[in-house]
Design a protein around this motif. Structure first.
Motif, PDB file in Angstrom:
ATOM      1  N   GLN A  67       0.892  -1.209   0.002  1.00  0.00           N
ATOM      2  CA  GLN A  67      -0.038   0.058  -0.147  1.00  0.00           C
ATOM      3  C   GLN A  67       0.783   1.377  -0.078  1.00  0.00           C
ATOM      4  O   GLN A  67       0.506   2.341  -0.562  1.00  0.00           O
ATOM      5  N   GLN A  68       1.802   1.244   0.737  1.00  0.00           N
ATOM      6  CA  GLN A  68       2.910   2.303   0.792  1.00  0.00           C
ATOM      7  C   GLN A  68       3.479   2.676  -0.656  1.00  0.00           C
ATOM      8  O   GLN A  68       3.627   3.654  -0.993  1.00  0.00           O
ATOM      9  N   LYS A  69       3.787   1.548  -1.310  1.00  0.00           N
ATOM     10  CA  LYS A  69       4.510   1.452  -2.570  1.00  0.00           C
ATOM     11  C   LYS A  69       3.274   2.383  -3.451  1.00  0.00           C
ATOM     12  O   LYS A  69       3.561   2.946  -4.423  1.00  0.00           O
ATOM     13  N   MET A  70       2.242   1.740  -3.524  1.00  0.00           N
ATOM     14  CA  MET A  70       0.959   2.317  -4.210  1.00  0.00           C
ATOM     15  C   MET A  70       0.831   3.718  -3.872  1.00  0.00           C
ATOM     16  O   MET A  70       0.590   4.522  -4.952  1.00  0.00           O
ATOM     17  N   LEU A  71       0.967   3.873  -2.647  1.00  0.00           N
ATOM     18  CA  LEU A  71       0.613   5.682  -2.481  1.00  0.00           C
ATOM     19  C   LEU A  71       1.825   6.417  -3.045  1.00  0.00           C
ATOM     20  O   LEU A  71       1.511   7.473  -3.695  1.00  0.00           O
ATOM     21  N   LEU A  72       2.943   5.802  -3.002  1.00  0.00           N
ATOM     22  CA  LEU A  72       4.095   6.753  -3.498  1.00  0.00           C
ATOM     23  C   LEU A  72       4.100   6.789  -4.880  1.00  0.00           C
ATOM     24  O   LEU A  72       4.243   7.950  -5.605  1.00  0.00           O
ATOM     25  N   GLN A  73       3.590   5.647  -5.633  1.00  0.00           N
ATOM     26  CA  GLN A  73       3.392   6.022  -7.102  1.00  0.00           C
ATOM     27  C   GLN A  73       2.200   6.739  -7.468  1.00  0.00           C
ATOM     28  O   GLN A  73       2.227   7.715  -8.508  1.00  0.00           O
ATOM     29  N   ASN A  74       1.015   6.658  -6.529  1.00  0.00           N
ATOM     30  CA  ASN A  74       0.015   7.451  -6.884  1.00  0.00           C
ATOM     31  C   ASN A  74       0.569   9.213  -6.595  1.00  0.00           C
ATOM     32  O   ASN A  74       0.188   9.861  -7.458  1.00  0.00           O
ATOM     33  N   ASN A  75       1.276   9.338  -5.643  1.00  0.00           N
ATOM     34  CA  ASN A  75       1.563  10.522  -5.457  1.00  0.00           C
ATOM     35  C   ASN A  75       2.495  11.197  -6.244  1.00  0.00           C
ATOM     36  O   ASN A  75       2.538  12.391  -6.842  1.00  0.00           O
ATOM     37  N   GLN A  76       3.392  10.298  -6.787  1.00  0.00           N
ATOM     38  CA  GLN A  76       4.272  10.742  -7.906  1.00  0.00           C
ATOM     39  C   GLN A  76       3.504  11.192  -9.282  1.00  0.00           C
ATOM     40  O   GLN A  76       3.650  11.867  -9.961  1.00  0.00           O
ATOM     41  N   GLN A  77       2.427  10.244  -9.443  1.00  0.00           N
ATOM     42  CA  GLN A  77       1.493  10.470 -10.825  1.00  0.00           C
ATOM     43  C   GLN A  77       0.751  11.939 -10.506  1.00  0.00           C
ATOM     44  O   GLN A  77       0.661  12.680 -11.566  1.00  0.00           O
ATOM     45  N   LEU A  78       0.217  12.067  -9.458  1.00  0.00           N
ATOM     46  CA  LEU A  78      -0.246  13.335  -9.001  1.00  0.00           C
ATOM     47  C   LEU A  78       0.669  14.478  -9.297  1.00  0.00           C
ATOM     48  O   LEU A  78       0.369  15.539  -9.637  1.00  0.00           O
ATOM     49  N   ASN A  79       2.024  14.280  -8.700  1.00  0.00           N
ATOM     50  CA  ASN A  79       2.775  15.499  -8.742  1.00  0.00           C
ATOM     51  C   ASN A  79       3.216  15.762 -10.355  1.00  0.00           C
ATOM     52  O   ASN A  79       3.292  16.984 -10.828  1.00  0.00           O
ATOM     53  N   GLU A  80       3.193  14.810 -11.087  1.00  0.00           N
ATOM     54  CA  GLU A  80       3.581  14.761 -12.683  1.00  0.00           C
ATOM     55  C   GLU A  80       2.511  15.451 -13.210  1.00  0.00           C
ATOM     56  O   GLU A  80       2.693  16.253 -14.105  1.00  0.00           O
ATOM     57  N   LEU A  81       1.248  15.109 -13.029  1.00  0.00           N
ATOM     58  CA  LEU A  81      -0.009  15.811 -13.362  1.00  0.00           C
ATOM     59  C   LEU A  81      -0.137  17.508 -12.907  1.00  0.00           C
ATOM     60  O   LEU A  81      -0.341  18.179 -13.667  1.00  0.00           O
ATOM     61  N   VAL A  82       0.163  17.573 -11.554  1.00  0.00           N
ATOM     62  CA  VAL A  82       0.236  19.042 -10.984  1.00  0.00           C
ATOM     63  C   VAL A  82       1.172  19.756 -12.131  1.00  0.00           C
ATOM     64  O   VAL A  82       0.940  20.860 -12.515  1.00  0.00           O
ATOM     65  N   HIS A  83       2.518  19.176 -12.265  1.00  0.00           N
ATOM     66  CA  HIS A  83       3.386  19.801 -12.854  1.00  0.00           C
ATOM     67  C   HIS A  83       3.064  19.961 -14.487  1.00  0.00           C
ATOM     68  O   HIS A  83       3.241  21.103 -15.029  1.00  0.00           O
ATOM     69  N   GLU A  84       2.244  19.271 -15.044  1.00  0.00           N
ATOM     70  CA  GLU A  84       1.531  19.150 -16.099  1.00  0.00           C
ATOM     71  C   GLU A  84       0.897  20.451 -16.513  1.00  0.00           C
ATOM     72  O   GLU A  84       0.588  21.310 -17.113  1.00  0.00           O
ATOM     73  N   LYS A  85      -0.269  20.478 -15.429  1.00  0.00           N
ATOM     74  CA  LYS A  85      -1.200  21.381 -15.372  1.00  0.00           C
ATOM     75  C   LYS A  85      -0.507  22.750 -15.292  1.00  0.00           C
ATOM     76  O   LYS A  85      -0.929  23.875 -15.734  1.00  0.00           O
ATOM     77  N   GLU A  86       0.526  23.077 -14.442  1.00  0.00           N
ATOM     78  CA  GLU A  86       1.263  24.240 -14.181  1.00  0.00           C
ATOM     79  C   GLU A  86       1.893  24.537 -15.553  1.00  0.00           C
ATOM     80  O   GLU A  86       1.792  25.733 -16.013  1.00  0.00           O
ATOM     81  N   LYS A  87       2.364  23.564 -16.342  1.00  0.00           N
ATOM     82  CA  LYS A  87       3.073  23.798 -17.558  1.00  0.00           C
ATOM     83  C   LYS A  87       2.023  24.445 -18.722  1.00  0.00           C
ATOM     84  O   LYS A  87       2.130  25.485 -19.335  1.00  0.00           O
ATOM     85  N   LEU A  88       0.916  23.860 -18.643  1.00  0.00           N
ATOM     86  CA  LEU A  88      -0.276  24.249 -19.589  1.00  0.00           C
ATOM     87  C   LEU A  88      -0.837  25.564 -19.075  1.00  0.00           C
ATOM     88  O   LEU A  88      -1.069  26.475 -20.004  1.00  0.00           O
TER      89      LEU A  88
END
Length: 190
Positions: A139-160
């Motif tokens: 579950q911790q691994k999945m949370l870290l992966q989800n957190n990384q994906q969210l960070n990438e999406l936030v970065h994409e949103k900021e870039k857009l």
């Protein structure tokens, strides 16, 4: 692939007895491997890990030649911290036992000869603990992966958003420029 339990003792008769009791209690839900030395147990663990297997539990004697139970379980802990560890012995010294408990998260110490019901209850508790710890790590691994994906999406949103601001600014400048041109052209026409 079934999770594995590794039993380690330099006395083959103890290993045979332990394996028979574990097979009876676990009904083939776990693979049970035997090792007559610490070195053999380490090699076995590494082979299992190399083949993407897991070791749920190591049950080791304390007093063995070359590598004692404390040394073995310390290495096991370094290689696979989630693996539960049970120490067996009829003659362990308290100082070594205390060091082991403090350094490697020893699940339990069981005196030889062991009580069958106590061994069964301890093994069942250790397996339950292993499952919970494994699930928690997953579950911790999945949370870290989800957190990384969210960070990438936030970065994409900021870039857009930055790109959109630039486009809006360009559009405003063009509109302003075009307005000036129209005003100038109307002045010249009149």
């Amino acid at each position: 692939m079934k999770p594995t339990i590794i039993c380690v003792d330099d006395e083959p008769i103890v290993l045979k007895s332990l394996k028979a009791e574990l097979k009876e209690m676990l009904q083939n839900t776990y693979a049970i491997e035997m090792a007559e030395s610490g070195e053999e147990a380490i090699d076995l663990l590494k082979d299992i890990q190399k083949n993407n297997g897991t070791v749920a539990l190591v049950i080791s004697d304390f007093v063995m030649p070359r590598m004692n139970g404390q040394q073995l379980l310390t290495q096991i802990h370094d290689l696979s911290p989630v693996t539960e560890k049970i120490m067996l012995s009829g003659r362990a010294n308290n100082e070594g036992l205390i060091q082991t408990i403090n350094s490697i998260r020893l699940f339990r110490f069981i005196n030889k000869p062991w009580d069958k019901q106590f061994l069964q209850a301890t093994v069942n508790e250790a397996i339950h603990s292993y499952r919970q710890e494994s699930q928690l790590q997953h579950q911790q691994k999945m949370l870290l992966q989800n957190n990384q994906q969210l960070n990438e999406l936030v970065h994409e949103k900021e870039k857009l958003a930055d790109e959109l601001r630039e486009l809006n600014q360009e559009l405003e400048e063009r509109v302003l420029q075009r307005t000036k041109e129209l005003v100038e052209s109307e002045k010249m026409a009149s």
